[in-house]
Design a protein around this motif. Structure first.
Motif, PDB file in Angstrom:
ATOM      1  N   UNK A  28       0.704  -1.146   0.149  1.00  0.00           N
ATOM      2  CA  UNK A  28      -0.096  -0.111  -0.160  1.00  0.00           C
ATOM      3  C   UNK A  28       0.856   1.192   0.136  1.00  0.00           C
ATOM      4  N   UNK A  29       0.223   2.306  -0.231  1.00  0.00           N
ATOM      5  CA  UNK A  29       1.032   3.704  -0.093  1.00  0.00           C
ATOM      6  C   UNK A  29       0.147   4.316   1.237  1.00  0.00           C
ATOM      7  N   UNK A  30      -0.611   3.779   1.912  1.00  0.00           N
ATOM      8  CA  UNK A  30      -1.466   4.415   2.973  1.00  0.00           C
ATOM      9  C   UNK A  30      -0.394   4.481   4.132  1.00  0.00           C
ATOM     10  N   UNK A  31      -0.548   5.307   5.074  1.00  0.00           N
ATOM     11  CA  UNK A  31       0.408   5.609   6.059  1.00  0.00           C
ATOM     12  C   UNK A  31       0.429   4.423   7.159  1.00  0.00           C
ATOM     13  N   UNK A  32       1.589   4.437   7.874  1.00  0.00           N
ATOM     14  CA  UNK A  32       1.861   3.371   8.905  1.00  0.00           C
ATOM     15  C   UNK A  32       0.711   3.205   9.889  1.00  0.00           C
ATOM     16  N   UNK A  33       0.176   4.027  10.159  1.00  0.00           N
ATOM     17  CA  UNK A  33      -0.675   4.291  11.529  1.00  0.00           C
ATOM     18  C   UNK A  33      -1.941   3.341  11.030  1.00  0.00           C
ATOM     19  N   UNK A  34      -2.384   3.329   9.754  1.00  0.00           N
ATOM     20  CA  UNK A  34      -3.408   2.646   9.010  1.00  0.00           C
ATOM     21  C   UNK A  34      -3.228   1.306   9.097  1.00  0.00           C
ATOM     22  N   UNK A  35      -1.988   1.147   8.677  1.00  0.00           N
ATOM     23  CA  UNK A  35      -1.410  -0.312   8.501  1.00  0.00           C
ATOM     24  C   UNK A  35      -1.354  -1.056   9.702  1.00  0.00           C
ATOM     25  N   UNK A  36      -0.809  -0.309  10.861  1.00  0.00           N
ATOM     26  CA  UNK A  36      -0.587  -1.006  12.148  1.00  0.00           C
ATOM     27  C   UNK A  36      -2.063  -1.197  12.699  1.00  0.00           C
ATOM     28  N   UNK A  37      -2.871  -0.351  12.772  1.00  0.00           N
ATOM     29  CA  UNK A  37      -4.334  -0.486  13.137  1.00  0.00           C
ATOM     30  C   UNK A  37      -4.888  -1.957  12.707  1.00  0.00           C
ATOM     31  N   UNK A  38      -4.937  -1.929  11.154  1.00  0.00           N
ATOM     32  CA  UNK A  38      -5.461  -3.025  10.586  1.00  0.00           C
ATOM     33  C   UNK A  38      -4.597  -4.327  10.889  1.00  0.00           C
TER      34      UNK A  38
END
Length: 309
Positions: A28-38
């Motif tokens: 993804x290109x989405x930010x790290x905090x969204x990845x960690x939350x998921x």
């Protein structure tokens, strides 16, 4: 581990759940905090399914249900759906696949919790089958007409993969890999369909088939994965009618829209054997690959569309 290609990167997280290694890859290109939350939600999903559906934990919802014979028991939506689907597969295979096989599995030595080593060996006598499991769809209740031990090993992991995949929707690409059973979505960081190899049943360092997949699930059931510690000829896939493990087919791989479907029908199709397994999967619109004990490979008609050299 992060692999970077331009602005898009692949982030991988690994955890232990349901007796296997779970690897989640998000591209993804989405930010790290969204990845960690998921990633946190994915881990919670696997914990929840294990807590609800494990026969190895005396405190699990499934274990509590199996201690309540003869009465309707209200259960969670998660447990109800797992049992309901397992019963539907049992009906489709005329009881060859049957979630009431738990007591047989215990007698074969599959009775220890993978973390604690605690032995779960209920004292049950008599015979039971899937027809002794009654479902009340409206009230979400289950009644066990006879003493029995449900085993959801052929559906629960796939169910967890599907629920995890739901939490990852919105990312450009991801893979949920639970012990080699996968759901793949979107593309990798090169913008390509995900590359998936089917393990060679004799040499685990090799693949017997390579595939390109996206937005689908693929699960393999193999007799080489978990051998019985007490019966030399037995493994963790058992014909519910005979209590015997099949030997003619060493593995079956199923490709399906959902992992719970691929998980259950790879097991069912191994039990059915090549000829009847192909008929079942093709009737359901699924694809599959079987490897026999002499390493012959058989597939459904459209399986080759996923293959590459």
């Amino acid at each position: 581990m992060n692999a970077v290609d331009g602005d898009r990167r692949t982030v991988t997280r690994t955890t232990l759940a349901m007796g296997t290694i779970v690897n989640v890859h998000v591209s993804t290109v989405k930010p790290d905090f969204l990845i960690e939350r998921a990633m946190g939600r994915v881990s919670q999903v696997f914990r929840d399914v294990e807590h609800n559906c494990s026969r190895f934990d005396a405190s699990s919802e499934l274990s509590q249900l199996c201690r309540s014979t003869g009465v309707f028991v209200p259960v969670s939506d998660m447990l109800f759906e797992a049992v309901r689907f397992a019963i539907e597969v049992a009906k489709a295979t005329d009881g060859l696949f049957d979630p009431t096989v738990g007591q047989t599995m215990s007698r074969l030595g599959f009775n220890r919790h993978y973390l604690t080593g605690a032995v779960v060996m209920p004292d049950l006598t008599g015979r039971a089958d899937y027809r002794d499991v009654e479902l009340d769809e409206d009230r979400r209740q289950i009644r066990l007409a006879k003493p029995l031990l449900l085993d959801l090993g052929a559906v629960a992991k796939g169910f967890a993969i599907d629920l995890a995949a739901q939490t990852l929707q919105g990312f450009e690409g991801f893979v949920v890999d639970a012990g080699g059973d996968l759901y793949v979505s979107g593309t990798n960081h090169h913008g390509e369909a995900w590359h998936v190899g089917i393990q060679h049943p004799v040499d685990s360092r090799r693949t017997i088939c390579n595939l390109r997949l996206t937005d689908t699930a693929i699960c393999t059931s193999g007799n080489y994965e978990r051998k019985s510690p007490v019966v030399a000829t037995a493994h963790h896939i058992v014909d519910a009618k005979t209590g015997i493990s099949p030997v003619e087919v060493v593995s079956c791989t199923a490709i399906a829209p959902y992992a719970m479907m691929a998980d259950a029908f790879s097991t069912a199709s191994l039990l059915l054997g090549v000829e009847h397994g192909i008929k079942l999967l093709e009737a359901l619109g699924l694809e599959g690959l079987w490897i026999t004990s002499d390493l012959e490979v058989h597939t459904t008609n459209q399986f080759t569309r996923y293959q590459y050299e």
